[in-house]
Design an enzyme around this catalytic site. Structure first.
Site, mmCIF file in Angstrom:
data_model
loop_
_atom_site.group_PDB
_atom_site.id
_atom_site.type_symbol
_atom_site.label_atom_id
_atom_site.label_comp_id
_atom_site.label_asym_id
_atom_site.label_seq_id
_atom_site.Cartn_x
_atom_site.Cartn_y
_atom_site.Cartn_z
ATOM 1 N N CYS A 157 -1.124 9.160 10.129
ATOM 2 C CA CYS A 157 -0.456 9.904 11.208
ATOM 3 C C CYS A 157 0.032 11.265 10.718
ATOM 4 O O CYS A 157 0.933 11.355 9.884
ATOM 5 C CB CYS A 157 0.705 9.051 11.722
ATOM 6 N N CYS A 191 3.728 12.029 11.423
ATOM 7 C CA CYS A 191 4.563 11.210 10.526
ATOM 8 C C CYS A 191 4.746 11.910 9.187
ATOM 9 O O CYS A 191 5.842 11.910 8.616
ATOM 10 C CB CYS A 191 3.934 9.836 10.301
#
Length: 180
Positions: free
Chosen positions: A103, A106
């Protein structure tokens, strides 16, 4: 802030054989530990080592060390099996980042979470949960997008923040749950 919660004392004394030595932490003295909001007496770990005399007539080392076990200023990993112990049973408010290694957002928010863990060390506990490795907890809390940051206090979910948000947004949310 981590220094407020981690205390280490060390003394070294040298004496001649036969000379009366008064150790700063002898059994008749009282040792008083200063307290702060984040430091709990139950979190302290005491250890000591006694003096040993060498042939030269001097003691080598005499130490008294006190360290705080819970003084953690970094984001720790939590998973399905450690969730209840680390998050739900925590005495401190808890920030949990739900993330995955693939991600991009993230990875963008990770340094922000690291900074917050250092700034609020001793006041909150910060964890990250990899949703690929711990899908049960992510499903239990309805995590559908990552990164998602959940805030817990007294074992209850209080608030969630979805997406890579600015540090100020997360700080404002933390301030709601930190005991001043």
């Amino acid at each position: 802030m981590a220094l407020e919660n981690c205390l280490q004392l060390s003394t070294v004394c040298t004496t001649r054989v036969g000379a009366a030595a008064h150790h700063p932490f002898s059994s008749t003295d009282k040792f008083v530990v200063p307290t702060s909001n984040g430091l709990k007496k139950s979190a302290l770990k005491f250890s000591s080592s006694s003096s040993s005399f060498s042939r030269s007539g001097k003691s080598q080392k005499s130490r008294f060390i006190c360290k705080a076990r819970e003084a953690v200023n970094e984001v720790q990993v939590v998973n399905d099996s450690s969730w209840n112990t680390l998050v739900i049973a925590s005495e401190n408010p808890v920030l949990v980042e739900f993330w995955a290694p693939w991600c991009g957002p993230c990875r963008m928010i990770a340094p922000v979470i690291d900074e917050l863990a250092k700034e609020y060390a001793g006041k909150i506990s910060c964890f990250k949960l990899n949703t690929d490795e711990s899908p049960n907890t992510a499903t239990q809390y309805g995590i559908r997008s990552i990164p998602t940051v959940l805030f817990f206090k007294n074992g209850e979910k209080k608030e969630s923040v979805i997406g890579a948000v600015p540090k100020s947004t997360l700080s404002a949310t933390i301030e709601k749950y930190v005991d001043l």
